[in-house]
Design a protein around this motif. Structure first.
Motif, short mmCIF file in Angstrom:
data_model
loop_
_atom_site.label_atom_id
_atom_site.label_comp_id
_atom_site.label_asym_id
_atom_site.label_seq_id
_atom_site.Cartn_x
_atom_site.Cartn_y
_atom_site.Cartn_z
N GLU A 136 -17.82 -6.65 -6.99
CA GLU A 136 -18.53 -7.62 -7.82
C GLU A 136 -17.57 -8.70 -8.32
N ARG A 137 -16.40 -8.30 -8.75
CA ARG A 137 -15.39 -9.25 -9.23
C ARG A 137 -14.97 -10.20 -8.10
N GLN A 138 -14.79 -9.63 -6.89
CA GLN A 138 -14.43 -10.45 -5.73
C GLN A 138 -15.49 -11.52 -5.45
N VAL A 139 -16.76 -11.11 -5.50
CA VAL A 139 -17.86 -12.04 -5.23
C VAL A 139 -17.87 -13.15 -6.28
N LEU A 140 -17.75 -12.78 -7.55
CA LEU A 140 -17.78 -13.79 -8.61
C LEU A 140 -16.60 -14.75 -8.50
N ALA B 287 -16.86 -18.83 -7.77
CA ALA B 287 -16.19 -19.82 -8.63
C ALA B 287 -15.28 -20.71 -7.80
N ALA B 288 -14.59 -20.13 -6.83
CA ALA B 288 -13.69 -20.91 -5.98
C ALA B 288 -14.45 -21.85 -5.05
N LEU B 289 -15.66 -21.47 -4.67
CA LEU B 289 -16.47 -22.31 -3.77
C LEU B 289 -17.07 -23.53 -4.46
N ALA B 290 -17.14 -23.50 -5.77
CA ALA B 290 -17.76 -24.61 -6.52
C ALA B 290 -16.97 -25.89 -6.27
#
Length: 89
Positions: free
Chosen positions: A48-52, A56-59
C-alpha cells in the motif's frame, strides 16, 4: 469559458474514470481469489505504501500529490472491502 463546458468535461472524465475503476475492481476480484487460494492477508502495508508513493511520484503537479494520495487511499480501502466480500464466497 462557461461553467457548463467545464461540467461537461468533468462528466466525460467521470465516465472514463468509472470505466477504469470498474476494470480495476475486476482485477481486485482476481487478486482476492489468489489471496484466498494462498491463504494470504488482504492488507499488505508495504504494498500500500509503495502504491501511494508511486502515485505521488506520478503527479505532474506536485501540489496535487497529497490529494491524489488521499483519493488512492480511498480506492485501496474500497478495494480491500471488495476483496473481503470476494473472499467470503
Amino acid at each position: 469559458m462557461e461553467l457548463s463546458v467545464y461540467r461537461q468535461e468533468i462528466d466525460a472524465l467521470d465516465r472514463e474514470l468509472t470505466n477504469i475503476l470498474e476494470r480495476r475492481m475486476k482485477v481486485v476480484a482476481k487478486v482476492a481469489a489468489y489471496k484466498k487460494r494462498h491463504h494470504m492477508e488482504i492488507f499488505d502495508p508495504r504494498r500500500e505504501r509503495q502504491v501511494l508513493d508511486k502515485i505521488a511520484a506520478l503527479a505532474e503537479h506536485e501540489e496535487l500529490a497529497p490529494y491524489l494520495r488521499n483519493i488512492y487511499q480511498c480506492i485501496m480501502d474500497e478495494s480491500k472491502n471488495y476483496e473481503r466480500e470476494h473472499m467470503k464466497l
